[in-house]
Design an enzyme around this catalytic site. Structure first.
Site, PDB file in Angstrom:
ATOM      1  CD  GLU A 197      48.094 -37.792  -8.100  1.00 26.03           C
ATOM      2  OE1 GLU A 197      48.743 -38.947  -7.897  1.00 26.03           O
ATOM      3  OE2 GLU A 197      47.388 -37.989  -8.950  1.00 26.03           O
ATOM      4  CD  GLU A 385      47.522 -35.253 -12.600  1.00 27.32           C
ATOM      5  OE1 GLU A 385      47.334 -36.330 -12.556  1.00 27.32           O
ATOM      6  OE2 GLU A 385      48.575 -34.807 -12.256  1.00 27.32           O
TER       7      GLU A 385
HETATM    8  C1  GCO Z   1      49.667 -39.225 -11.189  1.00 28.12           C
HETATM    9  C2  GCO Z   1      50.400 -38.010 -11.875  1.00 28.12           C
HETATM   10  C3  GCO Z   1      50.592 -38.420 -13.333  1.00 28.12           C
HETATM   11  C4  GCO Z   1      50.082 -39.545 -13.858  1.00 28.12           C
HETATM   12  C5  GCO Z   1      48.602 -39.580 -14.116  1.00 28.12           C
HETATM   13  C6  GCO Z   1      48.009 -40.789 -14.751  1.00 28.12           C
HETATM   14  O1  GCO Z   1      48.494 -38.995 -10.825  1.00 28.12           O
HETATM   15  O2  GCO Z   1      50.084 -40.151 -11.065  1.00 28.12           O
HETATM   16  O3  GCO Z   1      49.922 -36.637 -11.352  1.00 28.12           O
HETATM   17  O4  GCO Z   1      52.021 -37.852 -13.380  1.00 28.12           O
HETATM   18  O5  GCO Z   1      50.593 -39.664 -15.104  1.00 28.12           O
HETATM   19  O6  GCO Z   1      47.897 -39.678 -12.842  1.00 28.12           O
HETATM   20  O7  GCO Z   1      48.559 -42.054 -14.009  1.00 28.12           O
END
Ligand code: GCO
Length: 475
Positions: A197, A385
């Site tokens: 990200e 994710e």
């Molecule tokens: C993000 C990260 C994760 C977070 C998840 C929840 O997307 O911020 O990849 O490390 O913990 O998304 O916020």
């Protein structure tokens, strides 16, 4: 003090929500089966080093920007830090075994750059290398595929002291780090992701000041954006060169964006879409920076040096998409993003379910964003994710979390719907294996399939984890 990521993005220009999730219920088939996704579909969980490892100064590790940031006053909502976290550095065998017990096949985890190179560059720390060999070996020993994210936000502090992502030299520093990791682990690990990200770590870290390293600077944001895009493609090339039969990707956060007032806020949607969804993928695909969406991105273009245009591109084997919520964009008078603003749902109109992060549960948002990215003609999309934080309670050795189970069922139904309509989705990873340090939020939001008692470090698989165990038993 509200500092939820939702609101952080909102400050970047994101927004709130109002539409009832009931409207989307029709998307869920009566019974979801893992086999519907196909035999080769990859099922996994994702984690990040700083959020779970702890052992912040063990065995020669150097400090990262998150070590520094989390120790500063007023940065973390519950005044905690990742010094100990889930102690995964020491407990990884148990955690990987639990992942396997839930029938997942992929362990997506990240490497901490400053364990390998305590100063970010220069001397290699053999103990750090040895540690990740042990983690990888444990996965392989029990039949779990290690999928490595090279960078999940924990830049070595020593490099931040030299300007971090805003210094063009980072291209050399990052290349060296990627070269070391891929040569070292590439014989055993075939699946690699360059970044996690970029929008989040560049936006929140260099523009909003809400994540490490805590800068609030448009100038740094423009520079860091270009350097990260250069590193993204260069990291791909180095991995391709060093790892035989590699399957290489990188991940992006993405959200479906709707106008708050249809017809009136379309410009806000366009602008926000350029920043949140298009900024890091389009240069990679040879499309350049999306300046048509937001003119100020011409300042990112200005960072380009001769020869950069070609170097920004790389043909990734897969793109990882990460989605949590839908966004509504609204015209706003506040700079720097004049056309977009946060809109929180009003109590009397709000029918949406919100997670513990204050994020709207919007399964169809995932479907829509998958369709949007599919237009780029990507080879493979993996949802790297997706997940939700809810206020869990451990009672008599169990964590009953029906809202999370429903969340997964509804989001997965929408993945399947997109897949059936021809979007080439080849895997799905839950965020996350276990409760952990949720960045500026601290330990309060619990996203895990495994509950962690942070006093005792006891692990308990939540009911949703048990649901996955059964669900994945028949794939
Ligand atoms: C993000 C990260 C994760 C977070 C998840 C929840 O997307 O911020 O990849 O490390 O913990 O998304 O916020």
């Amino acid at each position: 003090m509200k500092r939820r990521k939702f609101n952080q993005l909102a400050a970047l220009g994101a927004a709130g929500t109002m539409i009832s999730p009931l409207a989307f219920a029709a998307a869920s088939p009566a019974e979801l089966k893992a086999s519907d996704f196909g035999k080769d579909f990859k099922w996994g969980t994702a984690t990040a080093a700083y959020q779970i490892e702890g052992a912040h100064d063990a065995d020669g590790k150097g400090p990262s920007v998150w070590d520094t940031f989390s120790h500063k006053k007023g940065k973390i909502l519950d005044k905690t830090n990742g010094d100990v976290a889930c102690d995964h550095y020491n407990r990884y065998p148990e955690d990987i075994a639990l992942l396997k017990e839930m029938n997942f096949q992929v362990n997506r985890f990240s490497i901490s750059w400053s364990r390998i190179l305590p100063d970010g560059n220069g001397k290699v720390n053999q103990a750090g290398i040895d540690h990740y060999h042990k983690v990888i070996d444990k996965c392989l020993e029990i039949g779990v595929e290690p999928w490595i994210t090279l960078y999940h936000w924990d830049l070595p502090q020593a490099l931040e002291d030299k300007g971090g992502w805003a210094n063009r030299e980072v291209i050399d520093w990052f290349s060296n780090y990627v070269d070391i990791c891929t040569k070292e682990f590439g014989g055993k690990v075939k699946n690699w992701m360059i970044f996690n990200e970029p929008t989040a770590f560049v936006g929140l870290g260099y523009l909003m000041g809400l994540h490490a390293p805590g800068h609030k600077s448009l100038k740094k944001f423009y520079k860091a954006t270009h350097h990260v895009c250069m590193c993204q493609a260069e990291g791909g090339r180095i991995t391709r060169r060093n790892v035989k039969d590699a399957f290489i990707g990188t991940t992006f956060s993405c959200s479906h964006i709707e106008p708050w007032r249809p017809g009136k806020d379309d410009k806000a949607v366009k602008r926000l879409d350029a920043i949140l969804n298009r900024l890091f993928i389009e240069p990679l695909l040879g499309m350049g920076y999306p300046t048509d969406g937001w003119k100020s991105l011409k300042n990112v273009e200005k960072q380009m040096q001769p020869g950069d245009a070609e170097k920004l591109t790389f043909d990734f084997d897969f793109i990882g998409l990460q989605n949590y919520f839908r966004i509504k964009a609204k015209k706003s008078l506040f700079p720097p993003l004049i056309w977009a603003n946060q809109v929180q749902p009003t109590k009397w109109l709000d029918k949406s379910e919100l997670t513990d992060m204050g994020w709207e549960v919007s399964p169809e948002g995932l479907y829509k964003v998958l369709k949007q990215f599919n237009k780029y003609g990507l080879k493979n999309i993996i949802v790297t994710e997706n997940g939700a934080a809810f206020p869990d309670k451990l009672e008599n050795g169990r964590v009953h979390d029906p809202r999370r189970t429903q969340f997964y069922k509804d989001y997965l139904s929408n993945v399947l719907r997109a897949k059936k309509e021809g979007v080439n989705i080849t895997g799905y990873f839950c965020w996350t294996l276990m409760d952990n340090f949720e960045w500026a939020e601290g330990y309060h939001p619990r996203f895990g399939l495994i509950h962690i008692d942070f006093e005792t470090q006891k692990r308990t698989i939540k009911d949703t984890g048990l649901w996955f165990k059964e669900f994945l038993a028949n794939k």
